[in-house]
Design a protein around this motif. Structure first.
Motif, PDB file in Angstrom:
ATOM      1  N   VAL A   1      -9.692 -13.152   5.576  1.00 34.78           N
ATOM      2  CA  VAL A   1      -8.813 -14.152   4.994  1.00 34.78           C
ATOM      3  C   VAL A   1      -7.750 -13.429   4.186  1.00 34.78           C
ATOM      4  O   VAL A   1      -8.051 -12.592   3.332  1.00 34.78           O
ATOM      5  N   ALA A   2      -6.496 -13.707   4.519  1.00 36.25           N
ATOM      6  CA  ALA A   2      -5.383 -13.069   3.804  1.00 36.25           C
ATOM      7  C   ALA A   2      -5.305 -13.660   2.406  1.00 36.25           C
ATOM      8  O   ALA A   2      -5.101 -14.861   2.233  1.00 36.25           O
ATOM      9  N   TRP A   3      -5.452 -12.801   1.400  1.00 37.41           N
ATOM     10  CA  TRP A   3      -5.547 -13.263   0.010  1.00 37.41           C
ATOM     11  C   TRP A   3      -4.653 -12.391  -0.847  1.00 37.41           C
ATOM     12  O   TRP A   3      -4.926 -11.219  -1.071  1.00 37.41           O
ATOM     13  N   GLU A   4      -3.552 -12.973  -1.306  1.00 35.80           N
ATOM     14  CA  GLU A   4      -2.552 -12.179  -2.022  1.00 35.80           C
ATOM     15  C   GLU A   4      -3.073 -11.627  -3.347  1.00 35.80           C
ATOM     16  O   GLU A   4      -2.599 -10.585  -3.824  1.00 35.80           O
ATOM     17  N   GLU A   5      -4.066 -12.284  -3.932  1.00 40.46           N
ATOM     18  CA  GLU A   5      -4.617 -11.792  -5.190  1.00 40.46           C
ATOM     19  C   GLU A   5      -5.325 -10.447  -5.002  1.00 40.46           C
ATOM     20  O   GLU A   5      -5.405  -9.643  -5.934  1.00 40.46           O
TER      21      GLU A   5
ATOM     22  N   ILE B   1     -13.971 -11.891   4.849  1.00 42.09           N
ATOM     23  CA  ILE B   1     -13.653 -10.838   3.889  1.00 42.09           C
ATOM     24  C   ILE B   1     -12.229 -11.027   3.391  1.00 42.09           C
ATOM     25  O   ILE B   1     -11.292 -11.137   4.196  1.00 42.09           O
ATOM     26  N   ALA B   2     -12.035 -11.095   2.084  1.00 42.35           N
ATOM     27  CA  ALA B   2     -10.700 -11.224   1.510  1.00 42.35           C
ATOM     28  C   ALA B   2      -9.974  -9.890   1.598  1.00 42.35           C
ATOM     29  O   ALA B   2     -10.545  -8.840   1.294  1.00 42.35           O
ATOM     30  N   ALA B   3      -8.732  -9.932   2.043  1.00 43.18           N
ATOM     31  CA  ALA B   3      -7.951  -8.696   2.195  1.00 43.18           C
ATOM     32  C   ALA B   3      -6.492  -8.954   1.875  1.00 43.18           C
ATOM     33  O   ALA B   3      -5.949 -10.011   2.218  1.00 43.18           O
ATOM     34  N   GLY B   4      -5.865  -7.990   1.232  1.00 40.99           N
ATOM     35  CA  GLY B   4      -4.440  -8.074   0.967  1.00 40.99           C
ATOM     36  C   GLY B   4      -3.637  -7.561   2.144  1.00 40.99           C
ATOM     37  O   GLY B   4      -4.138  -6.800   2.974  1.00 40.99           O
ATOM     38  N   LEU B   5      -2.380  -8.003   2.216  1.00 34.33           N
ATOM     39  CA  LEU B   5      -1.479  -7.564   3.285  1.00 34.33           C
ATOM     40  C   LEU B   5      -0.278  -6.845   2.690  1.00 34.33           C
ATOM     41  O   LEU B   5       0.858  -7.047   3.104  1.00 34.33           O
ATOM     42  N   GLY B   6      -0.540  -5.997   1.715  1.00 31.24           N
ATOM     43  CA  GLY B   6       0.543  -5.240   1.101  1.00 31.24           C
ATOM     44  C   GLY B   6       1.043  -5.881  -0.172  1.00 31.24           C
ATOM     45  O   GLY B   6       0.632  -6.980  -0.549  1.00 31.24           O
TER      46      GLY B   6
END
Length: 244
Positions: free
Chosen positions: A165-169, A215-220
């Motif tokens: 899941v793309a998560w900016e935090e 899984i929460a993950a950032g995209l930069g």
């Protein structure tokens, strides 16, 4: 060379009739004549070059002249889960995600979804499928991505090898490796990627997804629009799996 999808197996002959969209595009738009060639993908994802050997107002007859051994698909099966977007942004997302190799596009209700996709659902589905088909032909794919509208619970329970899941935090907190680590797992076959709507996912939605194996993950470090984040992720997958 133009590519078209046929929902049947191909032998040594292809007959197009005037009631088919392929006939209208190949025959009328592309002005096919005797000797004109195009690529055709059959229901087994096999690609053939066909050459027109006769044309009439109602029928185009095409002989198969060769088979092409090619694979333009991503090495892993990728499903993206997104919220329907305002205006024509969903159209644009579907077109570009198809060009970038997505296998399945899931539209789902989320807490901050602002578009009522339940209205004229059949019309929306038909338009999205037409956009995906055209984009798949243009980008010389071997398949047309499937498009579904589902509820939130279906997203949580989707089968997958890995769910992200793309998560900016996560990015704001300095996390950098979760996305790359999961994508480069040699055992990965089917990946599900979840992206929030314009206002982002809520903390509650994230927690529900995590409890179901995502899984929460950032995209930069940059904040991406709802229609940009899936394309960023698909591009990164291609770079990591096809170009490295």
């Amino acid at each position: 060379m133009q590519r078209y999808f046929l929902n049947r197996l191909i032998d040594d002959k292809i007959i197009l009739t005037s009631d088919q969209d392929i006939f209208k595009h190949f025959g009328k738009v592309m002005r096919a004549r005797i000797g004109s060639k195009a690529e055709f993908v059959d229901s087994n994802q096999s690609v053939f070059v066909g050459e027109v050997d006769s044309v009439s107002n109602d029928i185009i007859s095409i002989k198969v002249v060769s088979k092409i051994n090619t694979n333009s698909e991503l090495p892993i099966e990728v499903t993206i889960v997104v919220s329907p977007l305002k205006n024509d942004r969903s159209d644009w997302l579907i077109q570009k995600a198809t060009e970038l190799g997505v296998n399945h596009i899931i539209m789902a209700d989320m807490k901050r979804t602002v578009v009522d996709w339940h209205k004229q659902l059949a019309k929306k589905q038909a338009r999205f499928e037409k956009i995906a088909k055209s984009a798949a032909e243009q980008s010389h794919r071997l398949m047309i991505p499937s498009i579904e509208f589902v509820n939130w619970q279906t997203v949580c329970n989707m089968k997958k090898d890995t769910g992200i899941v793309a998560w900016e935090e996560s990015a704001k907190a300095g996390e950098k490796l979760a996305f790359v680590t999961q994508i480069t797992d040699q055992d990965l076959k089917h990946l599900v990627l979840v992206f929030g709507p314009e206002g982002g996912l809520t903390t509650e939605e994230l927690e529900i997804l995590e409890s179901n194996g995502y899984i929460a993950a950032g995209l930069g470090p940059r904040i991406l629009r709802a229609e940009t984040a899936p394309l960023y992720a698909l591009s990164a997958i291609s770079t990591l799996c096809e170009l490295s």
